[in-house]
Write an enzyme that holds these catalytic residues in place. Structure first.
Site, PDB file in Angstrom:
ATOM      1  N   MET A   1      80.813  60.327  41.424  1.00  0.00           N
ATOM      2  CA  MET A   1      79.596  60.970  41.930  1.00  0.00           C
ATOM      3  C   MET A   1      78.417  60.005  41.878  1.00  0.00           C
ATOM      4  O   MET A   1      77.460  60.204  41.133  1.00  0.00           O
ATOM      5  CB  MET A   1      79.278  62.197  41.058  1.00  0.00           C
ATOM      6  CG  MET A   1      78.415  63.232  41.762  1.00  0.00           C
ATOM      7  SD  MET A   1      78.249  64.704  40.721  1.00  0.00           S
ATOM      8  CE  MET A   1      77.344  65.775  41.855  1.00  0.00           C
ATOM      9  N   PRO A   2      78.523  58.935  42.655  1.00  0.00           N
ATOM     10  CA  PRO A   2      77.471  57.914  42.588  1.00  0.00           C
ATOM     11  C   PRO A   2      76.146  58.408  43.184  1.00  0.00           C
ATOM     12  O   PRO A   2      76.123  59.163  44.157  1.00  0.00           O
ATOM     13  CB  PRO A   2      78.031  56.772  43.446  1.00  0.00           C
ATOM     14  CG  PRO A   2      79.491  57.060  43.612  1.00  0.00           C
ATOM     15  CD  PRO A   2      79.619  58.541  43.555  1.00  0.00           C
ATOM     16  N   GLY A   3      75.062  57.985  42.543  1.00  0.00           N
ATOM     17  CA  GLY A   3      73.724  58.260  43.046  1.00  0.00           C
ATOM     18  C   GLY A   3      73.072  56.947  43.427  1.00  0.00           C
ATOM     19  O   GLY A   3      72.990  56.041  42.602  1.00  0.00           O
ATOM     20  N   MET A  40      75.346  60.770  46.797  1.00  0.00           N
ATOM     21  CA  MET A  40      73.948  61.173  47.009  1.00  0.00           C
ATOM     22  C   MET A  40      73.102  59.923  47.228  1.00  0.00           C
ATOM     23  O   MET A  40      73.202  58.970  46.458  1.00  0.00           O
ATOM     24  CB  MET A  40      73.457  61.931  45.776  1.00  0.00           C
ATOM     25  CG  MET A  40      72.170  62.707  45.986  1.00  0.00           C
ATOM     26  SD  MET A  40      70.705  61.629  45.931  1.00  0.00           S
ATOM     27  CE  MET A  40      70.862  61.050  44.225  1.00  0.00           C
TER      28      MET A  40
ATOM     29  N   HIS D   7      73.970  54.057  40.827  1.00  0.00           N
ATOM     30  CA  HIS D   7      74.321  54.556  39.495  1.00  0.00           C
ATOM     31  C   HIS D   7      75.737  55.104  39.537  1.00  0.00           C
ATOM     32  O   HIS D   7      76.024  56.040  40.291  1.00  0.00           O
ATOM     33  CB  HIS D   7      73.348  55.654  39.065  1.00  0.00           C
ATOM     34  CG  HIS D   7      71.967  55.135  38.799  1.00  0.00           C
ATOM     35  ND1 HIS D   7      71.064  54.879  39.795  1.00  0.00           N
ATOM     36  CD2 HIS D   7      71.337  54.788  37.641  1.00  0.00           C
ATOM     37  CE1 HIS D   7      69.935  54.422  39.263  1.00  0.00           C
ATOM     38  NE2 HIS D   7      70.068  54.354  37.978  1.00  0.00           N
TER      39      HIS D   7
END
Lengths: 61, 61, 61, 61, 61, 61
Positions: A1-3, A40, D7
């Protein structure tokens, strides 16, 4: 779930933003193996008077 | 002295923000043992055309 | 799809981290109305020699 | 001079990282019109016990 | 190519911002040995209702 | 209560870090009028294989 956070000066068009987040998302899916829906991307824009390179604000370059 | 950054799309009310920072601060105090006055929370809002999930801007979902 | 980043010095236990992310997530769900699965929390730890308050590194306080 | 921060949880290979920063940089150059040398990409990795989705640490999913 | 992000509440003047980014850049050049042109500073401002200390929004302190 | 985040590649000495956070804090106190004790500086280091300029990782430059 990289941001992914893109820090940039203001002024890009909706078309530019749409294209950028599409390609960045595709790159994360392709290379990091994340499902697209888990990626995201947020563009954190600042006015030119809030960002500097070499100690000079972009509003004064 | 933890700093907490909440990245979200625009549109929450003052009541929502007040309640969120209160509860996040309480969680940090309770679980990380920080004094409340040392906890900083900042909500970094972006317009819907600056944030995407699955490569699609929130302004176009 | 809020992304929450907690910047802190190293040294918390797994139990502390587990409890913190649980409560922060619950706060975002309750007050911002996000579905739980859309809430991402990341703890960005730095060693004490990489973080300062009042100009003094935590490793030297 | 955009700065892009990805991230993610730890565990990607050097090949994955090399390919990701290459494609993200190309996307910024193409859509935002930045010169390549002005594009900075940093991958901020956290161990699985420092990142959560839905309130559950990745180390416990 | 260090990227420095200053998270603060809104309300500083252009003169304050100009002076801050100049001195921060000089500090990075002096102590980290980076060339000035490689130093990027961005001030990420939030309205007072988006930032809290001790669980209290700055708009209500 | 400004929070300053310095994103850089690994490899600076303790002396370099100590001097940097001291000068950045002084700049924020002087120009933004914050009390020193309210200024938090965190250095977010990444290994050279996690940071790129111009699409090339620092580990391969």
């Amino acid at each position: 779930m990289p941001g992914i956070y893109v820090h940039a000066v203001e002024g890009r068009t909706l078309d530019q933003k749409r294209a950028l987040v599409k390609d960045i998302t595709a790159a994360v899916v392709k290379h990091f193996g994340s499902p697209a829906k888990a990626v995201m991307v947020q563009i954190v824009e600042s006015p030119k008077e809030n960002k500097a390179k070499g100690g000079i604000l972009f509003s004064e370059r």
